[in-house]
Each structure stands twice: as structure tokens, then as C-alpha cells.
Design a protein around this motif. Sequence first.
Motif, PDB file in Angstrom:
ATOM      1  N   THR A  49       0.830  -1.207   0.000  1.00  0.00           N
ATOM      2  CA  THR A  49       0.000   0.000   0.000  1.00  0.00           C
ATOM      3  C   THR A  49       0.864   1.257   0.000  1.00  0.00           C
ATOM      4  O   THR A  49       0.595   2.217  -0.730  1.00  0.00           O
ATOM      5  CB  THR A  49      -0.933   0.017   1.228  1.00  0.00           C
ATOM      6  OG1 THR A  49      -1.769  -1.143   1.182  1.00  0.00           O
ATOM      7  CG2 THR A  49      -1.805   1.266   1.231  1.00  0.00           C
ATOM      8  N   ASP A  50       1.925   1.266   0.826  1.00  0.00           N
ATOM      9  CA  ASP A  50       2.833   2.420   0.844  1.00  0.00           C
ATOM     10  C   ASP A  50       3.541   2.581  -0.496  1.00  0.00           C
ATOM     11  O   ASP A  50       3.774   3.707  -0.961  1.00  0.00           O
ATOM     12  CB  ASP A  50       3.859   2.277   1.970  1.00  0.00           C
ATOM     13  CG  ASP A  50       3.251   2.522   3.342  1.00  0.00           C
ATOM     14  OD1 ASP A  50       2.160   3.124   3.401  1.00  0.00           O
ATOM     15  OD2 ASP A  50       3.851   2.103   4.354  1.00  0.00           O
ATOM     16  N   LEU A  51       3.903   1.462  -1.114  1.00  0.00           N
ATOM     17  CA  LEU A  51       4.517   1.539  -2.446  1.00  0.00           C
ATOM     18  C   LEU A  51       3.538   2.127  -3.453  1.00  0.00           C
ATOM     19  O   LEU A  51       3.928   2.920  -4.327  1.00  0.00           O
ATOM     20  CB  LEU A  51       4.972   0.147  -2.895  1.00  0.00           C
ATOM     21  CG  LEU A  51       6.160  -0.473  -2.150  1.00  0.00           C
ATOM     22  CD1 LEU A  51       6.463  -1.864  -2.703  1.00  0.00           C
ATOM     23  CD2 LEU A  51       7.400   0.407  -2.241  1.00  0.00           C
ATOM     24  N   ILE A 219      -9.604   6.068  -4.222  1.00  0.00           N
ATOM     25  CA  ILE A 219      -9.421   4.940  -5.148  1.00  0.00           C
ATOM     26  C   ILE A 219      -8.235   4.085  -4.717  1.00  0.00           C
ATOM     27  O   ILE A 219      -8.270   2.855  -4.793  1.00  0.00           O
ATOM     28  CB  ILE A 219      -9.232   5.455  -6.586  1.00  0.00           C
ATOM     29  CG1 ILE A 219     -10.527   6.100  -7.082  1.00  0.00           C
ATOM     30  CG2 ILE A 219      -8.828   4.323  -7.522  1.00  0.00           C
ATOM     31  CD1 ILE A 219     -10.386   6.822  -8.399  1.00  0.00           C
ATOM     32  N   THR A 220      -7.169   4.735  -4.243  1.00  0.00           N
ATOM     33  CA  THR A 220      -5.976   4.000  -3.814  1.00  0.00           C
ATOM     34  C   THR A 220      -6.279   3.058  -2.662  1.00  0.00           C
ATOM     35  O   THR A 220      -5.818   1.902  -2.632  1.00  0.00           O
ATOM     36  CB  THR A 220      -4.863   4.989  -3.395  1.00  0.00           C
ATOM     37  OG1 THR A 220      -4.540   5.839  -4.504  1.00  0.00           O
ATOM     38  CG2 THR A 220      -3.611   4.238  -2.955  1.00  0.00           C
ATOM     39  N   PHE A 221      -7.057   3.526  -1.685  1.00  0.00           N
ATOM     40  CA  PHE A 221      -7.305   2.737  -0.484  1.00  0.00           C
ATOM     41  C   PHE A 221      -8.488   1.779  -0.606  1.00  0.00           C
ATOM     42  O   PHE A 221      -8.617   0.852   0.206  1.00  0.00           O
ATOM     43  CB  PHE A 221      -7.537   3.666   0.706  1.00  0.00           C
ATOM     44  CG  PHE A 221      -6.317   4.415   1.155  1.00  0.00           C
ATOM     45  CD1 PHE A 221      -5.139   3.747   1.444  1.00  0.00           C
ATOM     46  CD2 PHE A 221      -6.328   5.801   1.285  1.00  0.00           C
ATOM     47  CE1 PHE A 221      -4.006   4.427   1.850  1.00  0.00           C
ATOM     48  CE2 PHE A 221      -5.202   6.496   1.698  1.00  0.00           C
ATOM     49  CZ  PHE A 221      -4.036   5.811   1.982  1.00  0.00           C
ATOM     50  N   ALA A 222      -9.351   1.969  -1.599  1.00  0.00           N
ATOM     51  CA  ALA A 222     -10.605   1.198  -1.676  1.00  0.00           C
ATOM     52  C   ALA A 222     -10.400  -0.317  -1.660  1.00  0.00           C
ATOM     53  O   ALA A 222     -11.104  -1.024  -0.933  1.00  0.00           O
ATOM     54  CB  ALA A 222     -11.399   1.622  -2.911  1.00  0.00           C
ATOM     55  N   PRO A 223      -9.455  -0.878  -2.459  1.00  0.00           N
ATOM     56  CA  PRO A 223      -9.337  -2.343  -2.477  1.00  0.00           C
ATOM     57  C   PRO A 223      -8.484  -2.910  -1.335  1.00  0.00           C
ATOM     58  O   PRO A 223      -8.303  -4.121  -1.260  1.00  0.00           O
ATOM     59  CB  PRO A 223      -8.657  -2.632  -3.832  1.00  0.00           C
ATOM     60  CG  PRO A 223      -8.544  -1.311  -4.530  1.00  0.00           C
ATOM     61  CD  PRO A 223      -8.579  -0.277  -3.466  1.00  0.00           C
ATOM     62  N   VAL A 224      -7.916  -2.054  -0.481  1.00  0.00           N
ATOM     63  CA  VAL A 224      -6.964  -2.500   0.536  1.00  0.00           C
ATOM     64  C   VAL A 224      -7.706  -2.904   1.805  1.00  0.00           C
ATOM     65  O   VAL A 224      -8.501  -2.126   2.349  1.00  0.00           O
ATOM     66  CB  VAL A 224      -5.942  -1.385   0.860  1.00  0.00           C
ATOM     67  CG1 VAL A 224      -4.945  -1.882   1.921  1.00  0.00           C
ATOM     68  CG2 VAL A 224      -5.208  -0.966  -0.407  1.00  0.00           C
ATOM     69  N   SER A 412      -3.781   3.687  -9.156  1.00  0.00           N
ATOM     70  CA  SER A 412      -4.435   3.398  -7.890  1.00  0.00           C
ATOM     71  C   SER A 412      -5.359   2.188  -8.015  1.00  0.00           C
ATOM     72  O   SER A 412      -5.370   1.308  -7.151  1.00  0.00           O
ATOM     73  CB  SER A 412      -5.233   4.619  -7.418  1.00  0.00           C
ATOM     74  OG  SER A 412      -4.384   5.707  -7.156  1.00  0.00           O
ATOM     75  N   THR A 413      -6.144   2.157  -9.094  1.00  0.00           N
ATOM     76  CA  THR A 413      -7.075   1.050  -9.291  1.00  0.00           C
ATOM     77  C   THR A 413      -6.327  -0.271  -9.498  1.00  0.00           C
ATOM     78  O   THR A 413      -6.590  -1.267  -8.814  1.00  0.00           O
ATOM     79  CB  THR A 413      -7.982   1.320 -10.499  1.00  0.00           C
ATOM     80  OG1 THR A 413      -8.703   2.537 -10.285  1.00  0.00           O
ATOM     81  CG2 THR A 413      -8.964   0.179 -10.716  1.00  0.00           C
ATOM     82  N   LEU A 414      -5.391  -0.271 -10.441  1.00  0.00           N
ATOM     83  CA  LEU A 414      -4.651  -1.504 -10.722  1.00  0.00           C
ATOM     84  C   LEU A 414      -3.758  -1.886  -9.546  1.00  0.00           C
ATOM     85  O   LEU A 414      -3.632  -3.069  -9.209  1.00  0.00           O
ATOM     86  CB  LEU A 414      -3.816  -1.344 -11.990  1.00  0.00           C
ATOM     87  CG  LEU A 414      -4.573  -0.979 -13.269  1.00  0.00           C
ATOM     88  CD1 LEU A 414      -3.665  -1.124 -14.483  1.00  0.00           C
ATOM     89  CD2 LEU A 414      -5.823  -1.819 -13.440  1.00  0.00           C
ATOM     90  N   SER A 450       3.681  -7.476   1.224  1.00  0.00           N
ATOM     91  CA  SER A 450       4.232  -7.120  -0.085  1.00  0.00           C
ATOM     92  C   SER A 450       5.190  -8.210  -0.531  1.00  0.00           C
ATOM     93  O   SER A 450       5.575  -9.093   0.246  1.00  0.00           O
ATOM     94  CB  SER A 450       4.973  -5.783  -0.023  1.00  0.00           C
ATOM     95  OG  SER A 450       6.134  -5.895   0.786  1.00  0.00           O
ATOM     96  N   PHE A 451       5.592  -8.148  -1.803  1.00  0.00           N
ATOM     97  CA  PHE A 451       6.581  -9.093  -2.322  1.00  0.00           C
ATOM     98  C   PHE A 451       7.896  -8.937  -1.577  1.00  0.00           C
ATOM     99  O   PHE A 451       8.577  -9.929  -1.304  1.00  0.00           O
ATOM    100  CB  PHE A 451       6.778  -8.860  -3.822  1.00  0.00           C
ATOM    101  CG  PHE A 451       7.467  -9.986  -4.527  1.00  0.00           C
ATOM    102  CD1 PHE A 451       6.728 -11.007  -5.104  1.00  0.00           C
ATOM    103  CD2 PHE A 451       8.851 -10.032  -4.620  1.00  0.00           C
ATOM    104  CE1 PHE A 451       7.363 -12.071  -5.751  1.00  0.00           C
ATOM    105  CE2 PHE A 451       9.491 -11.075  -5.259  1.00  0.00           C
ATOM    106  CZ  PHE A 451       8.751 -12.103  -5.841  1.00  0.00           C
TER     107      PHE A 451
END
Length: 525
Positions: A49-51, A219-224, A412-414, A450-451
Motif C-alpha cells: 500500500t505504501d509503495l 481509489i488508492t485505499f478502496a481495495p486494501v 491506484s485502481t490496478l 508485499s513481495f
Amino acid sequence: MLPSTTDQPTRAPLVLGTLILVAAVANLNLAVANVALPDIGKAFDTSQTDLNLIAVGYSLGLAGSVLYLGAVGDRYGRKTMLVLGMTLSVPISLLAGLAPTTEVLFLARVLGGISAGLAFPTTLALITALWSGAARTRAIALWSAIGGGLTSLGPLVAGALLEWFYWGSVFLVTIPLAVAALVLTVVFVPRHVNESTAPVDHLGGVVSVVMVGSLVLGITFAPVGGMQTTAISAGAIAVAAGAVFVIRQLRAPNPLFDLRVARRRIFWVAAVAGIIVFGSLMGSMYVSQQYLQNVLGYSTLAAGSAALPSAAVMVLVAPQSAKLVEAYGSRFTLLSGYVPIALALVLALVLWDENARYWSIALVFMLIGAGIGLAGTPASHSLTSSVPVSRAGMASGTSDLQRDLGGAIMQSTLGGLLTAGYTASWAAMIASTPDARSVSEQTQAALEKSFAGALHIAESNPQYAQQIMSAARTAFLDGDDRAYAAAIVIVVLGALLVFFVYPKRDGEKELLAHYAQEDSLETVE
């Protein structure tokens, strides 16, 4: 220096070259962070998320400010805005390159976007004011092609730097370009060409910054996972700010964003089409650079070099796009660009796995380059052609918003879908293993973060490193499948909008003539 009375200014190649160089500073800054994300993740042990926030920070600052600062340039001097933007970009780039924490790095990226907002929209506004007719179309094609090409070359530049230097070097590379652009601007760019004398709607400008900024963050935070409250709050602020912005623009004597002009069919369809086109470029570059390094094991230089076919094809195709616009109209040329973009995303979804060969990588990048090269010119040209020259800042601000808001929204979406898919895949794999209870909450959180988090766990547990990294690659592919599927849907919807709503060539000419007549009558009154 006075502008020429012909269809282009005196010393036109030098003026255009200077404006393209100014835009190059922004285009490179938009692109270089993506290649460095894996290194940044390792250096700060940061979450996905930070990335995502670091990747979108520059677009956030630029997208939030372009409408307001474009209008400020129209009123107070476009050349002054260029000088301020290039001057401020130097210390801000230093701050990003030397950032001690991810929070400082994100702040520097946002500030860098704002400094670009001072200069980037002004480049297209000046092209609109200084060039006309077919010469303007050619100038915009070069501006668009080289800008898009530099966005594609950004990963190569960043990859080469990361082979020998630390992650911060990618944010320092534009400093010499900014200094050169500053000098050339002072020497060659004319002052006060077709600028407005109307006062700027500063209140509307502030509201526009809040509206766009909160939209991108939502949008950035929505899927998190765990960030839904933040996403909903940001979305609510964006909706409220949007309502206030519309009311303000309808009532303001000198609106920042003239809704009468924005309602014009050529303007708003081109604006939406451009957001999707340029967003596809930024979003695909964001996901693909992490895929190449994390899944295929490319070095930073190899990952950056992989995008070269996109830049090469884009630069070759864009001049032909200008000819297609003149011969067949913007609708035909836009749709011609949408086809290879959609095909590229389908091929990435189907062919890009753990065993992908380079031919499939190059083919996807070539198709993206062809699509952006074809569609970029009509998307920008339609905006500038459908507004009066005194509103060039509005058109150029919207054109830049296509790139910046489109890039921010698509990244943000992807990025959010990538993160959500990666986390969900890890959670499912851990839950399905017989030894699930032996995995501590701390370890599971690190794996799902994250990876880079999975890589740290693998390094700490070398006896399980192969299994951990194989699972991490699988989780990443599950996430990027979601991202590419969403991108395909968005591109198809954009193509349908252009096909059914944008006028054909003769209808486009009639509408543009009607707009010009409306604007001339308003000027007389």
C-alpha cells in the motif's frame, strides 16, 4: 520576443523544443519511480500500500493542481509559471532522492507533482496560443509523442541508474534537465501571448485540489483490506467537493473550469477518452515493472530496457496520428489507438506468467506504444480545438489531467487490485496448508504485506526460501490478473464511448466551426 503573425512563432523549433524539454521533466518524474519500487520496498521494508502511494504521489500532486495552476498561468503569465515550476523542481527532487523515510518520500513526490503542475499545463497552453491550424496539430503530435516516449524511457533510465547507484538516484536524474529547461525558457519562450485579463477563481481552484486529491486517495485505499473507512471518507470528501466545485463554477463570474465549454461533446468525450488512454500507459507500466522484476527475475536495467519497444513505436506512430486526424478525424484516430491498447492488455493477461518469453513482453509493449501514439494526439488536439484561445489553460489543464488523473486513477485502481489479489492469494495458500497453525500472525502479515516482505521472510528462512518465493510469485500473478482484467473492461468502455458519442469527421468539423462562432460572438459582446 514577439510571436509571429503566421501559424507558428518565430524560432518555432527552439520554442517547441524548450516546451517539450519542460514537459520531459514531468514525464520522466512520473515514470522513474515504478522501476525503483522493489528497491524502495527492500530499503524501507514497506507495505504494498505504501509503495502504491509512492508510485501515485507525483500524479496526485500534479492531477490535483493542474486545473488551478493552468488558470493561474492564463492570468498571470505562462512563462512565469514555467520558470517557477522548473526552479522548484530542483530542491524537491533532492528531497525525494535523499528522503530518510517513506513518509518523506511520499511528501516529496506530491510536492514534485505540484511543482510540475506549475509548468506542465503551461507547455500545451503555449502550443495552443503560439501555433494554429495544421501546424498546431503537428506540434501537439510531437509534444505528445516525445512525452509518451519519455514516459516509456523512464524505466530504462531508472533501471540503468539502479544497476550502479542506490534507489534515490532515480529522483535526482531530472535535476540537470530542469536546469537546462529553466535556462532555455528564459531565453526562448515568449511572454504574455493571448493571456486572459479576467481574475482567477481561487476558491474554485482550492476546491478542485481537494476534489481531485481525495478522489485519488479514495481509489488508492478502496481495495486494501482494513482501509475501507479511509477510502469511504476520502470518497465522501471527493463527492462533496465535486458538488461544491460545480455550484461554484456555475455561479462564479470568471469560472476556473467553464462548464459551458466542458459540456461541449468534443471536449468532454475527448477528456474521458484521454484519461483512459494515458491511464492505461501509466497503469500498465506500474504493474509490468514489478512483474518483470518480482516474477521473471529481471534486473532493474533489464526491466527498464524491456519497455524500449513501447517508446520506439510511440515516437514512430505519433506523427502519422497527426496525418490521420487531418484526413479522417479524431474519432477514427482515437478508435485506431484503442484497438492495440485493448489487445495488449488481453495478451498481458493471457501470456504473462512465470515462464513468459521476451517476445510476449516486447509485443505487449509495442502494442501499447502504438495505441498511445495513435490516440494521444487526437485526445489532446480535440481539447485545444474546442475552446477559445483565452481558455487555453483550461484545455491544457484538462489535457494534463488526462495524463495525471488518468495515471493516478489507473495506478491506484490496478495497484489496489494487485495488492488485494496478492494478499488474498497468500491468505488462501496459508489457510490451505496442513501446517497453517505453525505460521505466526507476524509471519503471515509480513508475507501478505508485499513481495518485498515475502523476500525478507525467505532470506530469514533459507530452508523454505524456494517454496516461499514460488508462492509469492503465484500470489503476485493472481493480483496482476485482477488488475489487467479491470484495465480491459475500462478500455473497452472507453472505446464504446468514443464509437457511439464522438462525432465523425464531418460532424466534428461542423461542431468545431459552431464552437468558434459561439466564442467569437461572446468576445464581441
